[in-house]
Scaffold this motif. Structure first.
Motif, short mmCIF file in Angstrom:
data_model
loop_
_atom_site.label_atom_id
_atom_site.label_comp_id
_atom_site.label_asym_id
_atom_site.label_seq_id
_atom_site.Cartn_x
_atom_site.Cartn_y
_atom_site.Cartn_z
N PRO A 79 51.25 2.71 72.46
CA PRO A 79 50.87 4.04 72.93
C PRO A 79 50.39 4.02 74.38
N GLY A 80 50.79 5.06 75.11
CA GLY A 80 50.41 5.15 76.52
C GLY A 80 51.29 4.35 77.46
N GLN A 81 52.29 3.66 76.90
CA GLN A 81 53.18 2.85 77.73
C GLN A 81 54.52 3.57 77.93
N VAL A 82 55.20 3.22 79.02
CA VAL A 82 56.54 3.75 79.29
C VAL A 82 57.50 2.57 79.46
N PRO A 83 58.79 2.77 79.16
CA PRO A 83 59.74 1.66 79.31
C PRO A 83 60.05 1.39 80.78
N VAL A 84 60.18 0.10 81.10
CA VAL A 84 60.48 -0.32 82.47
C VAL A 84 61.81 -1.08 82.53
N PHE A 85 62.00 -2.03 81.60
CA PHE A 85 63.24 -2.81 81.55
C PHE A 85 63.67 -2.99 80.11
N MET A 86 64.97 -3.21 79.95
CA MET A 86 65.55 -3.61 78.67
C MET A 86 66.55 -4.72 79.00
N ALA A 87 66.34 -5.93 78.45
CA ALA A 87 67.18 -7.08 78.81
C ALA A 87 67.85 -7.65 77.57
N PHE A 88 69.02 -8.27 77.79
CA PHE A 88 69.87 -8.70 76.68
C PHE A 88 70.17 -10.20 76.75
N ASP A 89 70.67 -10.72 75.62
CA ASP A 89 71.03 -12.13 75.50
C ASP A 89 72.52 -12.23 75.16
N ASN A 90 73.21 -13.18 75.79
CA ASN A 90 74.63 -13.36 75.53
C ASN A 90 74.93 -14.31 74.38
N ASP A 91 73.89 -14.94 73.82
CA ASP A 91 74.11 -15.94 72.78
C ASP A 91 73.49 -15.58 71.44
N THR A 92 72.44 -14.79 71.44
CA THR A 92 71.75 -14.44 70.20
C THR A 92 71.52 -12.93 70.16
N PRO A 93 71.14 -12.38 69.00
CA PRO A 93 70.82 -10.95 68.93
C PRO A 93 69.44 -10.59 69.49
N LEU A 94 68.74 -11.58 70.06
CA LEU A 94 67.43 -11.29 70.62
C LEU A 94 67.55 -10.52 71.93
N MET A 95 66.62 -9.64 72.17
CA MET A 95 66.54 -8.87 73.41
C MET A 95 65.09 -8.57 73.70
N THR A 96 64.82 -8.07 74.90
CA THR A 96 63.45 -7.73 75.27
C THR A 96 63.39 -6.31 75.82
N ILE A 97 62.26 -5.67 75.56
CA ILE A 97 61.95 -4.37 76.16
C ILE A 97 60.60 -4.50 76.84
N THR A 98 60.56 -4.19 78.12
CA THR A 98 59.33 -4.31 78.91
C THR A 98 58.71 -2.94 79.08
N THR A 99 57.43 -2.84 78.78
CA THR A 99 56.71 -1.58 78.94
C THR A 99 55.55 -1.77 79.91
N ALA A 100 55.05 -0.66 80.44
CA ALA A 100 53.93 -0.69 81.38
C ALA A 100 53.26 0.68 81.38
N GLY A 277 61.36 2.44 88.77
CA GLY A 277 61.07 1.06 89.12
C GLY A 277 61.80 0.61 90.37
N GLY A 278 61.55 -0.63 90.78
CA GLY A 278 62.14 -1.14 92.01
C GLY A 278 63.62 -1.41 91.92
N PHE A 279 64.18 -1.53 90.73
CA PHE A 279 65.59 -1.84 90.57
C PHE A 279 66.43 -0.58 90.30
N SER A 280 65.81 0.56 90.29
CA SER A 280 66.54 1.80 90.03
C SER A 280 66.02 2.89 90.94
N SER A 281 66.54 4.10 90.77
CA SER A 281 66.02 5.24 91.50
C SER A 281 64.97 5.94 90.62
N LYS A 282 64.49 7.06 91.09
CA LYS A 282 63.51 7.81 90.32
C LYS A 282 64.17 8.74 89.30
N HIS A 283 65.52 8.68 89.23
CA HIS A 283 66.23 9.62 88.34
C HIS A 283 67.26 8.96 87.45
#
Length: 388
Positions: A79-100, A277-283
């Motif tokens: 709660p109170g967090q927003v998504p920043v990144f979503m990253a993927f893996d080419n070998d396993t079904p594991l992935m990450t979601i970064t919030t801040a 974020g720094g890797f995208s625009s504001k839109h």
């Protein structure tokens, strides 16, 4: 070469080596375990290196949970967090979601959630602590951020000049000696010189490549800022002056991904940067696609998708300086050829440690010998030892 030319090259080699040696020793010591970071993570049971059955999370294989559903699961538990990144893996079904707390929050305020896309379960959180993280920070910026990165980049440049000047001096020094000569029956200093020269010339190409890629990696932040102010600004010119898109109006990630896959079939996403974020625009959602081979998977292609409507607005190749950065990062740590290449990288790293250490000992042992004595040593073709 004339005596004066030899003297100039000797002084260049001496002072560039002395200035950078202690920092290069630190980089070689910390870089050795970092070469095997994947294997060390696996032994320590890090979540992102566990053997998890299922299709790669970067694919669109049937049975994988939707990205919107996974994002909803994470945000419900943060709660109170927003998504920043979503990253993927080419070998396993594991992935990450970064919030801040905010889209432009600093790295220290971010939380990385690890998920299994095959089951939809949150398996844990990645920690920015531990020995490997400490070594990585020491190796990249000495805990000083951008100033530390640029300083180490300058040390890498001096190291390259030291290699160049040492190579120039190697030819006249070995003029009257066979390649690889080791005078084991002579003085300790001559033995150190011979081992220093032999291992240095054997590992020369590797040291040059690792040194230059280290310099490029140290400039990663300024290069990314150039991309943001140049190509990224051009890609988002139509949105200039519009207010930032609030997280409450973020559209479907799955719709955005479908639009990108339709435009670039066969390419898989490496990560998604959310608006603000720094890797995208504001839109926009910025979906960074990677190639399908070991060589091209490190070169990313950004695709910008309107964060509210899910419409693909632009997709283009990275400029040459970002391509150079993409290639230099894995090459620096030997990430192109699995374990055999990493073992070779480690051996050459040990060679470099010895070259740096013996160079320091040679200077400490004979620092009272003047430059003229060392010039005579080079002029003699290695037959006369300076101040021996």
């Amino acid at each position: 070469m004339t005596r004066g030319t030899i003297r100039v090259w000797y002084l260049v080699h001496k002072w560039t080596s002395l200035i950078c040696t202690l920092f290069l020793l630190m980089l070689c010591v910390t870089g050795l375990p970092l070469i095997f970071h994947d294997e060390i993570d696996a032994l320590s049971g890090e979540p992102d290196s566990m053997a998890v059955a299922g299709p790669p999370s970067s694919s669109d294989a049937p049975g994988l949970k939707s990205l919107d559903a996974l994002l909803g699961t994470v945000l419900a538990n943060a709660p109170g967090q927003v998504p920043v990144f979503m990253a993927f893996d080419n070998d396993t079904p594991l992935m990450t979601i970064t919030t801040a707390p905010q889209p432009d929050s600093s790295g220290a305020d971010m939380t990385i959630h690890v998920l299994d896309r095959a089951t939809g379960e949150v398996t844990g959180r990645e920690s920015e602590e531990g020995v490997m993280h400490f070594l990585l920070q020491l190796h990249t910026d000495m805990f000083m951020g951008l100033p530390g990165m640029l300083f180490l980049g300058a040390m890498g440049f001096l190291f390259f000049i030291a290699l160049l000047s040492g190579t120039v001096l190697y030819a006249p020094f070995m003029r009257k000696l066979d390649f690889g000569t080791l005078r084991v029956s002579r003085s300790r200093r001559l033995r150190q010189i011979d081992y220093h020269n032999l291992l240095g010339i054997v590992a020369l190409a590797w040291m040059g490549v690792v040194g230059l890629t280290g310099v490029i990696n140290a400039a990663a932040t300024p290069l990314r800022q150039m991309w943001q102010m140049g190509e990224l600004a051009e890609m988002t010119l139509a949105y200039a002056g519009q207010p930032p898109l609030p997280p409450s109006r973020y559209g479907s990630i799955d719709k955005a991904m479908a639009a990108v896959r339709a435009a670039r079939p066969g390419n898989n996403p490496q990560f998604i940067a959310f608006p603000g974020g720094g890797f995208s625009s504001k839109h926009h959602y910025a979906v960074f696609l990677q190639g399908t081979t070991k060589l091209t998977e490190h070169v990313l292609t950004p695709a910008l998708v309107d964060g509210e409507s899910g419409v693909l607005t632009d997709i283009r190749q990275m400029p040459w300086y970002m391509v150079a950065l993409s290639y230099s990062q894995p090459l620096h740590f030997g990430d192109y050829g699995a374990l055999p290449l990493k073992i070779l990288w480690a051996i050459l790293d040990l060679f470099t440690l010895y070259v740096l250490w013996t160079g320091l000992l040679l200077w400490l042992g004979k620092r009272r010998a003047g430059a003229d004595a060392h010039v005579r040593e080079v002029e003699s073709g290695g037959l006369v030892a300076a101040a021996e």
